[in-house]
Design a protein around this motif. Structure first.
Motif, mmCIF file in Angstrom:
data_model
loop_
_atom_site.group_PDB
_atom_site.id
_atom_site.type_symbol
_atom_site.label_atom_id
_atom_site.label_comp_id
_atom_site.label_asym_id
_atom_site.label_seq_id
_atom_site.Cartn_x
_atom_site.Cartn_y
_atom_site.Cartn_z
ATOM 1 N N LEU A 95 0.831 -1.209 0.000
ATOM 2 C CA LEU A 95 0.000 0.000 0.000
ATOM 3 C C LEU A 95 0.863 1.256 0.000
ATOM 4 C CD1 LEU A 95 -2.793 -1.038 2.534
ATOM 5 C CD2 LEU A 95 -3.018 -0.753 0.062
ATOM 6 N N SER A 98 2.013 1.708 -3.516
ATOM 7 C CA SER A 98 0.857 2.104 -4.324
ATOM 8 C C SER A 98 0.502 3.575 -4.104
ATOM 9 C CB SER A 98 -0.355 1.224 -3.973
ATOM 10 O OG SER A 98 -0.082 -0.125 -4.222
ATOM 11 N N GLY A 99 0.781 4.050 -2.889
ATOM 12 C CA GLY A 99 0.467 5.448 -2.582
ATOM 13 C C GLY A 99 1.231 6.449 -3.416
ATOM 14 N N TRP A 101 1.316 6.435 -6.529
ATOM 15 C CA TRP A 101 0.440 6.708 -7.664
ATOM 16 C C TRP A 101 -0.977 7.076 -7.213
ATOM 17 C CZ3 TRP A 101 4.018 2.734 -7.752
ATOM 18 C CH2 TRP A 101 4.951 2.755 -8.794
ATOM 19 N N PHE A 102 -1.454 6.342 -6.167
ATOM 20 C CA PHE A 102 -2.859 6.467 -5.779
ATOM 21 C C PHE A 102 -2.963 6.703 -4.276
ATOM 22 C CE2 PHE A 102 -2.347 3.184 -9.110
ATOM 23 C CZ PHE A 102 -2.887 3.872 -10.193
ATOM 24 N N ARG A 103 -2.793 7.937 -3.848
ATOM 25 C CA ARG A 103 -2.787 8.248 -2.411
ATOM 26 C C ARG A 103 -4.091 7.839 -1.742
ATOM 27 N NH1 ARG A 103 -1.616 14.389 -1.640
ATOM 28 N NH2 ARG A 103 -1.786 13.829 0.572
ATOM 29 N N ARG A 104 -5.187 8.262 -2.300
ATOM 30 C CA ARG A 104 -6.481 8.023 -1.658
ATOM 31 C C ARG A 104 -6.839 6.537 -1.635
ATOM 32 N NH1 ARG A 104 -10.033 12.971 -4.358
ATOM 33 N NH2 ARG A 104 -8.876 14.688 -3.352
ATOM 34 N N THR A 105 -6.518 5.873 -2.729
ATOM 35 C CA THR A 105 -6.823 4.438 -2.785
ATOM 36 C C THR A 105 -5.995 3.667 -1.751
ATOM 37 O OG1 THR A 105 -7.328 4.621 -5.138
ATOM 38 C CG2 THR A 105 -6.895 2.413 -4.279
ATOM 39 N N ALA A 106 -4.723 4.034 -1.627
ATOM 40 C CA ALA A 106 -3.862 3.366 -0.648
ATOM 41 C C ALA A 106 -4.375 3.606 0.769
ATOM 42 C CB ALA A 106 -2.431 3.854 -0.788
ATOM 43 N N ALA A 108 -7.412 4.277 1.598
ATOM 44 C CA ALA A 108 -8.653 3.509 1.724
ATOM 45 C C ALA A 108 -8.359 2.037 1.984
ATOM 46 C CB ALA A 108 -9.490 3.669 0.456
ATOM 47 N N GLY A 109 -7.258 1.542 1.416
ATOM 48 C CA GLY A 109 -6.866 0.156 1.662
ATOM 49 C C GLY A 109 -6.574 -0.093 3.133
ATOM 50 N N TYR A 148 -1.440 8.741 3.930
ATOM 51 C CA TYR A 148 -1.840 9.808 3.002
ATOM 52 C C TYR A 148 -0.872 10.978 3.089
ATOM 53 C CZ TYR A 148 -4.904 13.016 0.474
ATOM 54 O OH TYR A 148 -5.421 13.898 -0.445
#
Length: 529
Positions: A95, A98-99, A101-106, A108-109, A148
């Motif tokens: 995660l 991954s953050g 590229w995708f802060r919010r998704t990470a 949320a994970g 985040y």
């Protein structure tokens, strides 16, 4: 110009990848620290690692549990918790990367993992309600926010293809990461302190217990019941060496001053709730009783003998109006419930047939250790622990086998499980290299509530020879045995078998522990020099 060159977020350098992984690890540590600190304030068993571990145990097939106990022994819970932490660490690192590229998704994970922990905590049999979700939720929120923020510090501040590898907030990342590490360590220490504080009353209550002299003391152990042969298990197993097999990832610490036992159910005409002091004021009996776990493989270590002191369970049940089925009682199953949610079903007939079934308060002259059930546990001679030996007991319900399946029965184990006749070679050990001449082969044999009548030893495919039995304490305890073997050079297989007082001989055919205990003769291979 390529798309990667236009947008540096798509192509982080090795330093940012490593720092992304570090961000995930820090977020995971923060989440666990906050969760465990919150669990210390709410309830230690509500912590996410314990809750998820307990849920995993509940859903693990019986054969897998049996494999874990066989391979890891009493360390099976530690292995499970380390496995959970390893999985969480890998997921946290993933995660974190991954953050980039995708802060919010990470983030949320991380919250998703918190939801899993919350569901596991509130779904446990010992859950006290929605508050058990708080540790996982608090930890997940802390971890998600930190991830985040850290991922934001790793974002390039300018999309210049010349500076993308260095154009991120180094100073901000170091400050946030350092502060998070310090805060996580402090929060973790706080959690340990809170957990310790919650257990202090229980520890103090055990320290203040003075066990009265038993009204019915155990007879003195006969001279010669314990053979002084190196390598043979002692006749009385010290508390610290006594086996422990249960599903509790955190040993419950129950305050004896607030503990209560409720007896109710089918055929109970006078329900009762008893305190610890109520039991101490009753007539106490002291007995030597050998316990055996159904998970004990042939020749295994999960058997031990101790001197127990407690209250006769049959007397308590009779005072509540309970009658065994043989005398017209409507209940044939006694379901004992533990503070950790465990349910164990015992045959009412066996508990009330005259054997020394106890609500035990003491073990080997001291109050029960926490790991063995303080303040009160059940001890029933002749039955495997999974159908008799409820630790940390808080409730007894009289019911029927047809109307209720306890914890282990739901997972494929037998409803009724009398202990099988077994014997074990303690010395020489497997693959030992004794010298030629007289070698003492010795060990223990047990057939609780029936007693051991004979033990025989065979060398290779030779004739069975009767071993010398140590003096018998009672039919509810194991017996030591010994056989002087005139060893000759070379490789040999030593085998033992026992016969109980009913005349039943230990069966040769090997079976696994599921569903009602292992069968078979125990053998060891040695080489005589």
């Amino acid at each position: 110009m390529t798309e990667t060159e236009k947008n540096p977020r798509r192509r982080p350098g090795p330093v940012r990848l490593l720092l992304g992984a570090l961000s995930g690890a820090l977020a995971g540590c923060a989440a666990l620290a906050v969760a465990e600190a919150t669990a210390g304030a709410v309830r230690p068993q509500a912590g996410p690692v314990v809750a998820v571990g307990g849920a995993a145990i509940d859903r693990t097939p019986a054969a897998v549990k049996d494999w874990a106990i066989r391979n890891f022994g009493t360390d099976d819970k530690l292995v499970l918790q380390l496995g959970i932490l390893a999985v969480l660490a890998l997921c946290a690192v993933f995660l974190g990367i991954s953050g980039l590229w995708f802060r919010r998704t990470a983030a949320a994970g991380v919250l998703l993992f918190g939801a899993v922990g919350a569901l596991a905590a509130t779904g446990r049999p010992d859950s006290t309600g929605v508050m058990d979700a708080l540790p996982s939720v608090a930890g997940a929120v802390a971890g998600a926010v930190l991830l985040y923020v850290l991922a934001g510090r790793l974002e390039p501040r300018a999309p210049s293809p010349v500076s993308y590898a260095a154009d991120w907030d180094r100073r901000g990342f170091v400050i946030v990461a350092g502060a998070a590490a310090v805060a996580s360590a402090g929060t973790g220490l706080l959690g340990r302190s809170l957990t310790g504080t919650r257990g202090r009353d229980a520890i103090a209550s055990r320290r203040n217990v003075v066990l009265p002299a038993p009204d019915s003391p155990a007879p003195a152990v006969p001279k010669g019941a314990g053979l002084r042969i190196p390598g043979v298990s002692p006749f009385v197993t010290p508390n610290g060496d006594f086996y422990r097999v249960d599903t509790a990832l955190v040993v419950p610490k129950v305050d004896a001053t607030s503990w209560r036992l409720r007896i109710h159910g089918k055929g109970v005409t006078r329900p009762v709730t008893l305190s610890y002091d109520d039991l101490l004021r009753r007539d106490l009996v002291e007995r030597d009783i050998t316990l055996t776990c159904v998970s004990n493989e042939v020749g295994g270590p999960y058997v031990g003998n101790a001197r127990w002191i407690g209250v006769r369970l049959a007397d308590l049940l009779a005072e509540c109006g309970v009658k065994p089925p043989s005398k017209g009682g409507p209940a044939d199953q006694l379901v004992a419930r533990s503070v950790d949610g465990m349910t164990i079903g015992s045959p009412v007939e066996d508990v009330m047939d005259g054997r020394d079934a106890l609500l035990a308060l003491g073990m080997n002259g001291e109050p029960l250790p926490f790991a063995h059930g303080f303040p009160v546990r059940m001890v029933v001679p002749g039955l495997y622990g999974f159908v008799s030996a409820c630790k940390w007991i808080k409730e007894i319900e009289l019911t029927t086998f047809d109307s209720y399946d306890p914890y282990w029965v739901k997972r494929g184990w037998a409803r009724r499980a009398p202990i099988k006749t077994q014997s074990r070679i303690d010395t020489p050990k497997p693959f030992a290299r004794p010298g030629a001449g007289t070698v003492m082969v010795a060990g223990v044999a047990w057939a609780q509530h029936r007693g051991i009548d004979k033990v025989e030893v065979r060398v290779d495919d030779g004739p069975w020879r009767e071993a010398r039995l140590a003096a018998e304490d009672t039919a509810d305890t194991w017996r030591q045995w010994t056989y002087p073997w005139q060893a000759t050079k070379g490789g040999h297989t030593l085998t033992v078998r026992a016969t109980d007082r009913t005349g039943a001989m230990q069966t040769e055919k090997r079976t696994r522990t599921v569903p009602d205990g292992a069968d078979g003769w125990h053998s060891v291979v040695v080489t005589v020099d």
